[in-house]
Motif scaffolding. Structure first.
Motif, PDB file in Angstrom:
ATOM      1  N   GLY A 159       0.805  -1.212   0.000  1.00  0.00           N
ATOM      2  CA  GLY A 159       0.000   0.000   0.000  1.00  0.00           C
ATOM      3  C   GLY A 159       0.840   1.265   0.000  1.00  0.00           C
ATOM      4  N   ALA A 160       1.550   1.490   1.099  1.00  0.00           N
ATOM      5  CA  ALA A 160       2.352   2.712   1.229  1.00  0.00           C
ATOM      6  C   ALA A 160       3.817   2.369   1.029  1.00  0.00           C
ATOM      7  CB  ALA A 160       2.131   3.322   2.607  1.00  0.00           C
ATOM      8  N   PRO A 161       4.458   2.902  -0.022  1.00  0.00           N
ATOM      9  CA  PRO A 161       5.839   2.542  -0.328  1.00  0.00           C
ATOM     10  C   PRO A 161       6.805   2.819   0.823  1.00  0.00           C
ATOM     11  CG  PRO A 161       4.930   3.996  -2.026  1.00  0.00           C
ATOM     12  CD  PRO A 161       3.902   3.867  -0.968  1.00  0.00           C
ATOM     13  N   VAL A 162       6.526   3.844   1.669  1.00  0.00           N
ATOM     14  CA  VAL A 162       7.460   4.166   2.747  1.00  0.00           C
ATOM     15  C   VAL A 162       7.535   3.064   3.791  1.00  0.00           C
ATOM     16  CG1 VAL A 162       7.375   6.680   2.599  1.00  0.00           C
ATOM     17  CG2 VAL A 162       5.673   5.467   3.970  1.00  0.00           C
ATOM     18  N   SER A 163       6.439   2.275   3.937  1.00  0.00           N
ATOM     19  CA  SER A 163       6.471   1.270   4.996  1.00  0.00           C
ATOM     20  C   SER A 163       7.556   0.233   4.726  1.00  0.00           C
ATOM     21  CB  SER A 163       5.099   0.620   5.180  1.00  0.00           C
ATOM     22  OG  SER A 163       4.725  -0.078   4.027  1.00  0.00           O
ATOM     23  N   GLY A 164       7.935   0.055   3.468  1.00  0.00           N
ATOM     24  CA  GLY A 164       9.035  -0.858   3.163  1.00  0.00           C
ATOM     25  C   GLY A 164      10.360  -0.326   3.636  1.00  0.00           C
ATOM     26  N   ALA A 165      10.588   0.954   3.445  1.00  0.00           N
ATOM     27  CA  ALA A 165      11.872   1.549   3.802  1.00  0.00           C
ATOM     28  C   ALA A 165      12.076   1.598   5.309  1.00  0.00           C
ATOM     29  CB  ALA A 165      11.961   2.953   3.210  1.00  0.00           C
ATOM     30  N   GLU A 166      10.976   1.631   6.071  1.00  0.00           N
ATOM     31  CA  GLU A 166      11.098   1.783   7.522  1.00  0.00           C
ATOM     32  C   GLU A 166      11.124   0.468   8.266  1.00  0.00           C
ATOM     33  OE1 GLU A 166       8.256   4.355   9.346  1.00  0.00           O
ATOM     34  OE2 GLU A 166       8.910   6.078   8.186  1.00  0.00           O
ATOM     35  N   GLU A 167      10.871  -0.642   7.588  1.00  0.00           N
ATOM     36  CA  GLU A 167      10.661  -1.872   8.320  1.00  0.00           C
ATOM     37  C   GLU A 167      11.975  -2.522   8.750  1.00  0.00           C
ATOM     38  OE1 GLU A 167       8.721  -4.381   5.570  1.00  0.00           O
ATOM     39  OE2 GLU A 167      10.458  -4.467   4.275  1.00  0.00           O
ATOM     40  N   SER A 168      11.826  -3.634   9.464  1.00  0.00           N
ATOM     41  CA  SER A 168      12.980  -4.388   9.926  1.00  0.00           C
ATOM     42  C   SER A 168      13.949  -4.659   8.785  1.00  0.00           C
ATOM     43  CB  SER A 168      12.529  -5.731  10.495  1.00  0.00           C
ATOM     44  OG  SER A 168      11.904  -5.558  11.733  1.00  0.00           O
ATOM     45  N   PHE A 169      15.222  -4.554   9.051  1.00  0.00           N
ATOM     46  CA  PHE A 169      16.328  -4.914   8.159  1.00  0.00           C
ATOM     47  C   PHE A 169      16.624  -3.867   7.094  1.00  0.00           C
ATOM     48  CE2 PHE A 169      16.727  -8.760  10.207  1.00  0.00           C
ATOM     49  CZ  PHE A 169      15.536  -9.467  10.224  1.00  0.00           C
ATOM     50  N   ALA A 170      15.678  -2.989   6.780  1.00  0.00           N
ATOM     51  CA  ALA A 170      15.933  -2.044   5.694  1.00  0.00           C
ATOM     52  C   ALA A 170      17.162  -1.202   6.026  1.00  0.00           C
ATOM     53  CB  ALA A 170      14.716  -1.166   5.455  1.00  0.00           C
ATOM     54  N   ASP A 171      17.331  -0.894   7.301  1.00  0.00           N
ATOM     55  CA  ASP A 171      18.476  -0.109   7.730  1.00  0.00           C
ATOM     56  C   ASP A 171      19.418  -0.988   8.568  1.00  0.00           C
ATOM     57  OD1 ASP A 171      19.925   2.192   7.841  1.00  0.00           O
ATOM     58  OD2 ASP A 171      18.847   3.034   9.550  1.00  0.00           O
ATOM     59  N   GLY A 172      19.177  -2.278   8.545  1.00  0.00           N
ATOM     60  CA  GLY A 172      19.967  -3.185   9.362  1.00  0.00           C
ATOM     61  C   GLY A 172      19.522  -3.225  10.809  1.00  0.00           C
ATOM     62  N   LEU A 173      18.374  -2.605  11.110  1.00  0.00           N
ATOM     63  CA  LEU A 173      17.851  -2.588  12.482  1.00  0.00           C
ATOM     64  C   LEU A 173      16.492  -3.273  12.529  1.00  0.00           C
ATOM     65  CD1 LEU A 173      18.582   1.118  13.498  1.00  0.00           C
ATOM     66  CD2 LEU A 173      19.863  -0.918  14.211  1.00  0.00           C
ATOM     67  N   LEU A 174      16.140  -3.837  13.682  1.00  0.00           N
ATOM     68  CA  LEU A 174      14.796  -4.375  13.872  1.00  0.00           C
ATOM     69  C   LEU A 174      13.804  -3.215  13.987  1.00  0.00           C
ATOM     70  CD1 LEU A 174      15.471  -7.229  16.455  1.00  0.00           C
ATOM     71  CD2 LEU A 174      15.479  -7.335  13.961  1.00  0.00           C
ATOM     72  N   GLU A 175      12.546  -3.539  13.753  1.00  0.00           N
ATOM     73  CA  GLU A 175      11.514  -2.494  13.753  1.00  0.00           C
ATOM     74  C   GLU A 175      11.171  -2.035  15.168  1.00  0.00           C
ATOM     75  OE1 GLU A 175       7.289  -1.677  11.402  1.00  0.00           O
ATOM     76  OE2 GLU A 175       7.997  -3.716  11.757  1.00  0.00           O
ATOM     77  N   TYR A 176      10.904  -0.741  15.313  1.00  0.00           N
ATOM     78  CA  TYR A 176      10.498  -0.174  16.613  1.00  0.00           C
ATOM     79  C   TYR A 176       9.101  -0.669  16.990  1.00  0.00           C
ATOM     80  CZ  TYR A 176       8.384   3.007  13.207  1.00  0.00           C
ATOM     81  OH  TYR A 176       7.689   3.515  12.144  1.00  0.00           O
ATOM     82  N   PRO A 177       8.711  -0.593  18.279  1.00  0.00           N
ATOM     83  CA  PRO A 177       7.389  -1.059  18.699  1.00  0.00           C
ATOM     84  C   PRO A 177       6.272  -0.171  18.157  1.00  0.00           C
ATOM     85  CG  PRO A 177       8.867  -0.768  20.596  1.00  0.00           C
ATOM     86  CD  PRO A 177       9.532  -0.134  19.419  1.00  0.00           C
ATOM     87  N   GLN A 178       5.137  -0.813  17.862  1.00  0.00           N
ATOM     88  CA  GLN A 178       3.967  -0.108  17.335  1.00  0.00           C
ATOM     89  C   GLN A 178       2.819  -0.199  18.335  1.00  0.00           C
ATOM     90  OE1 GLN A 178       3.902   1.597  14.596  1.00  0.00           O
ATOM     91  NE2 GLN A 178       5.063   0.605  12.950  1.00  0.00           N
ATOM     92  N   TYR A 179       1.956   0.802  18.335  1.00  0.00           N
ATOM     93  CA  TYR A 179       0.772   0.844  19.210  1.00  0.00           C
ATOM     94  C   TYR A 179      -0.389   1.418  18.416  1.00  0.00           C
ATOM     95  CZ  TYR A 179       4.411   0.554  22.784  1.00  0.00           C
ATOM     96  OH  TYR A 179       5.480   0.167  23.522  1.00  0.00           O
ATOM     97  N   THR A 180      -1.611   1.084  18.831  1.00  0.00           N
ATOM     98  CA  THR A 180      -2.783   1.770  18.297  1.00  0.00           C
ATOM     99  C   THR A 180      -3.835   1.881  19.402  1.00  0.00           C
ATOM    100  OG1 THR A 180      -4.352   1.894  16.457  1.00  0.00           O
ATOM    101  CG2 THR A 180      -3.941  -0.305  17.370  1.00  0.00           C
ATOM    102  N   ARG A 181      -4.913   2.620  19.139  1.00  0.00           N
ATOM    103  CA  ARG A 181      -5.930   2.827  20.157  1.00  0.00           C
ATOM    104  C   ARG A 181      -6.476   1.503  20.697  1.00  0.00           C
ATOM    105  NH1 ARG A 181      -6.660   7.562  16.872  1.00  0.00           N
ATOM    106  NH2 ARG A 181      -7.319   6.201  15.202  1.00  0.00           N
ATOM    107  N   PRO A 182      -6.943   1.463  21.948  1.00  0.00           N
ATOM    108  CA  PRO A 182      -7.157   2.598  22.861  1.00  0.00           C
ATOM    109  C   PRO A 182      -5.864   3.061  23.559  1.00  0.00           C
ATOM    110  CG  PRO A 182      -7.838   0.564  23.919  1.00  0.00           C
ATOM    111  CD  PRO A 182      -7.453   0.200  22.513  1.00  0.00           C
ATOM    112  N   GLN A 183      -5.879   4.303  23.995  1.00  0.00           N
ATOM    113  CA  GLN A 183      -4.726   4.908  24.668  1.00  0.00           C
ATOM    114  C   GLN A 183      -4.312   4.096  25.905  1.00  0.00           C
ATOM    115  OE1 GLN A 183      -2.427   7.099  24.412  1.00  0.00           O
ATOM    116  NE2 GLN A 183      -1.786   7.058  26.558  1.00  0.00           N
ATOM    117  N   LEU A 184      -5.323   3.587  26.639  1.00  0.00           N
ATOM    118  CA  LEU A 184      -5.017   2.753  27.813  1.00  0.00           C
ATOM    119  C   LEU A 184      -5.671   1.393  27.609  1.00  0.00           C
ATOM    120  CD1 LEU A 184      -3.713   2.823  30.687  1.00  0.00           C
ATOM    121  CD2 LEU A 184      -6.010   3.345  31.556  1.00  0.00           C
TER     122      LEU A 184
END
Ligand code: ADE
Length: 236
Positions: A159-184
């Motif tokens: 879908g979004a081309p940028v998500s490939g560049a940011e994912e695990s291994f693209a920069d040799g690093l694992l992916e950062y943690p993700q969160y979504t709602r609810p806030q708590l």
């Protein structure tokens, strides 16, 4: 169109998961093609024999050179790389996947039994590739993993081309943690910085988390990252 040809004695298992989700949609849309070749169709006897006992003795069966060579010759009539999925192969990396996705496609031979006659590997220039240091009962699942990794990189598949560049291994690093709602949720809040709206701080936090996770979980990747960083290159 990116073309995948698979040589297997279990043609019915394809496309399997490759027919679903992003890969399946791209297959239906003609972004890539899948052609499955039944190695047994190239057997010379009425029992459609594809294997025989190992020279020198020992357990199991070996895939016959003559049958497999006929299947390859009928399929690999172009310059696509020919890979044999095998636990003996070079470990697959994201860099290799990127290279393969950038080409015209793949011819994949799925090994079975105790192995494949070594002579056909040499005579048909099959490059052995492994998807990890564990043993599967055959190359079919490994072939699906390899194709999935390639297809998601083809233009227009994600879908979004940028998500490939940011994912695990693209920069040799694992992916950062993700969160979504609810806030708590379950007494656990989303880290405050992510809801601050400060995009520079969010980017810095994500980078620090990616580095922390890589350091903690994958010392091998972390060492390689540090080497690249110290030599001043982001890509090498
Ligand atoms: N066939 C059996 N095990 C395998 C592995 N780890 N990778 C690729 N192909 C295989």
């Amino acid at each position: 169109m990116w073309r995948a040809s698979i040589l297997t004695i279990f043609p019915d298992v394809f496309p399997g998961p490759l027919g679903a989700s992003l890969a399946g949609k791209a297959l239906a849309a003609g972004v890539w093609s899948l052609d499955v070749v039944d190695i047994r169709d190239f057997a010379a006897d009425k029992h459609r024999t594809v294997d025989d006992t190992p020279a020198g003795g020992g357990p199991g069966m070996v895939m016959k050179a003559d049958v497999l060579a006929r299947a390859i010759d009928a399929t690999a009539t172009d310059s696509r790389p020919r890979l044999l999925l095998s636990p003996r192969g070079a470990p697959l990396t994201q860099a290799r996947v990127e290279g393969l996705a950038g080409g015209s496609g793949l011819v994949l031979v799925c090994g079975r039994f105790e192995g494949v006659d070594e002579r056909v590997i040499a005579a048909r220039s099959l490059e052995e590739v492994s998807i990890g240091d564990y043993v599967l009962s055959g190359g079919e699942i490994a072939a699906m993993a390899l194709i999935d990794a390639c297809v998601r990189l083809l233009p227009g598949v994600m879908g979004a081309p940028v998500s490939g560049a940011e994912e695990s291994f693209a920069d040799g690093l694992l992916e950062y943690p993700q969160y979504t709602r609810p806030q708590l949720w379950d007494g656990r809040p989303i880290p405050e910085i992510l809801t601050s709206g400060d995009h520079a701080k969010i980017a810095a936090w994500r980078r620090a988390e990616a580095e922390r996770l890589t350091r903690e979980r994958r010392p091998d990747l972390w060492a390689a990252f540090l080497r690249r960083f110290r030599s001043g290159s982001r890509t090498g």
